[in-house]
Design a protein around this motif. Sequence first.
Motif, short mmCIF file in Angstrom:
data_model
loop_
_atom_site.label_atom_id
_atom_site.label_comp_id
_atom_site.label_asym_id
_atom_site.label_seq_id
_atom_site.Cartn_x
_atom_site.Cartn_y
_atom_site.Cartn_z
N UNK A 287 -0.20 23.19 107.97
CA UNK A 287 1.13 23.20 107.16
C UNK A 287 0.71 22.46 105.83
N UNK A 288 -0.47 21.57 105.91
CA UNK A 288 -0.84 20.80 104.70
C UNK A 288 -1.76 21.76 103.94
N UNK A 289 -2.70 22.71 104.75
CA UNK A 289 -3.36 23.74 103.81
C UNK A 289 -2.64 24.64 103.12
N UNK A 290 -1.34 24.92 103.59
CA UNK A 290 -0.59 26.15 103.19
C UNK A 290 0.21 25.30 101.71
N UNK A 291 0.83 23.95 102.22
CA UNK A 291 1.96 23.52 101.27
C UNK A 291 1.14 22.60 100.35
N UNK A 292 0.11 22.13 100.31
CA UNK A 292 -0.41 21.27 99.37
C UNK A 292 -0.86 22.19 97.99
N UNK A 293 -1.53 23.30 98.14
CA UNK A 293 -2.01 24.08 96.99
C UNK A 293 -0.88 24.70 96.49
N UNK A 294 -0.11 25.24 97.43
CA UNK A 294 0.88 26.04 96.79
C UNK A 294 2.13 24.78 95.88
N UNK A 295 2.34 23.81 96.71
CA UNK A 295 3.34 23.00 96.18
C UNK A 295 2.92 22.25 94.81
N UNK A 296 1.37 22.03 94.61
CA UNK A 296 1.10 21.38 93.33
C UNK A 296 0.94 22.63 92.38
N UNK B 122 9.21 23.36 104.83
CA UNK B 122 9.70 21.92 104.77
C UNK B 122 9.19 21.12 104.04
N UNK B 123 7.94 20.87 103.71
CA UNK B 123 7.15 19.86 103.11
C UNK B 123 7.11 20.29 101.61
N UNK B 124 7.22 21.53 101.36
CA UNK B 124 7.20 22.17 99.96
C UNK B 124 8.11 21.38 98.83
N UNK B 125 9.41 21.26 99.12
CA UNK B 125 10.27 20.52 98.17
C UNK B 125 9.73 19.23 98.05
N UNK C 72 3.75 12.01 101.89
CA UNK C 72 5.28 12.11 102.06
C UNK C 72 5.34 13.46 102.54
N UNK C 73 4.99 14.58 102.43
CA UNK C 73 4.95 15.97 102.77
C UNK C 73 4.35 15.93 104.27
N UNK C 74 3.21 15.21 104.39
CA UNK C 74 2.69 15.26 105.75
C UNK C 74 3.53 14.50 106.87
#
Lengths: 312, 277
Positions: A92-101, A168-171, A221-223
């Motif tokens: 989830x982190x690998x997907x959401x961090x680059x995308x979220x940033x 879910x972590x993205x927002x 916080x996302x994690x």
Amino acid sequence: MAIEQQAATQAVPVARRRRLRGETAAEALVRLSGISVIIFVVLVFVFLAREGIPAFFEVEAGNLLGTRWYPTVGRYGLLPLITGSLLVTAGAVLISVPLGLAAAIYMHELAPAWLREILKPLIEILAGIPSVVLGFLGMIAVAPLLREHLNMPTGLSAFAGSVMLAYMALPTIISVSDDAIDAVPRSYRDASLALGANHWQTVCHAVVPAARSGIMVAVMLGIGRAIGETMAVLMVTGNAARMPDGLSALFQPVRTMTATIAAEMGEVANGSVHYHVLFAIGIVLFLITFLVNLLASVLMLRRGTRRDQLLE
Amino acid sequence: MVTGAMPPTSAQPPSEGTCDAMTTTAVPSKIRVEKVSFAYSNAEALRAVSLDVYPHEVTVLFGPARSGKTTLLRLLNRLTDLLEGTRRSGHIYLDGQDIFAPDVDVAELRRRVGMVFAMPIPLPMSIRANLTYGLQLKGIRDRALLEARVESALRAAALWDEVKDRLEDPASSLSGGQQQRLCLARILALEPEVILLDNPTSGLDPISTSKVEASLHELRQRYTIIAVPHSVQQAARIADRAAFMLGGEIIEVGTAREIFTRPRDPRTRDYVEGRFG
């Protein structure tokens, strides 16, 4: 006339006394709610410890640290569950961090003002979608998609869980990163631009590095949100408590700590070994999220002091 | 007034505020500001400002707060581009070329016209990287050349001896005065033609201030310098030429001697003598 005056002089102290009594009551109420929060946290912890700690005496350490989770035959190896949680969270982190940033940078730096005004509230709505709805979406939309396109026996896998958790972590990641980027003083941009950098170079080399600690908080916080999530992962990860073996495990069914507790707690005999072990899993989970949150607060604190230094 | 390298407009007679000394100067101006007006989204900042800046001089813009000094400075390397809802008219020429012409490369312009800000802003990287940042963006990759530029720039900013053993440290670990000299060195490393200084000694102690002022005297032999000083006293110390600004207009321009000893305009005289502002 005289009576009226007498009534007036008496009325003032009565009103004041009543107001005072009201204030005292309000104050007591507020104080009570404040203290009750502390009490609840302590109670949760005490309860968790009372039900969970016996597990460490009833089951020997070798069994608890084993790789087999078969409660029906007395195998209580927690490793597959812990690694399952970590695997799904890491994905989830690998997907959401680059995308979220990237989304935060787009929103803050590139999007026109009107689009930004739409995106901000939309992301907040995204954060409010109940996880069971996301789990449902994962079951009927994401899992079949994965099965068909990645040629998997079943789409219900760690990867499907990672995708839903990333969602879910993205927002959280987007809005906290956006705030961090927003907090970078304009003078940083000016300094970089005055050295002949273009907008994009300025964002990459000056703005994002300056917001680094805030972005780390966003990731933490996302994690924190992802690792404690239950409903969505219970629905889409396939729930097979097996040890992940290498990278391919990401595309096989796993079971997380949270899903195990949620799925088995209803069936377990109150006070049994299995029951205690489930609470022990709760303790492990609690410790992990506590550490993640602690790390986030430490980073937040560091950021605060650094901004103070800047203002001097 | 030499007109050879100038656009046709520069052949017009100098505006009213320009004084005699400038019309007799045989050197073409490095920067020519022509009837520039500028307004932010909420306030007017400059009204029909005209100014000639000559090479190898320190030109000082001074005046009370909100008189448009910083705005004029930021226009000269187009940092004002970033703001939304601004309005601008008039022209600014650098070596006779209109800097607002559509074919101008803004990054290249900002390398030629470097700016040091009032508050030192070290970029979030090492001391060395702060210096090589602009050079690398310019496309310089040769390590030996980068090293040479780092050293010469730090020497020119009188910082080399203090940091030569700690170039890999984060730039934020320097003291305020060192940071300001680092920001100056960072600009010098790019070997610009013009250096804009927006109140470069605002946060500095008197010793650091005199170091920066002394380096300005050295630097003007190689660069054209435009500075917004900290005070009238500093303006008088560093200026070769001075422009007094008030309410978004240039009231009077002249050599430092003229402006600070016998100003023509009563408003300049009052300000220089400390009667207001």
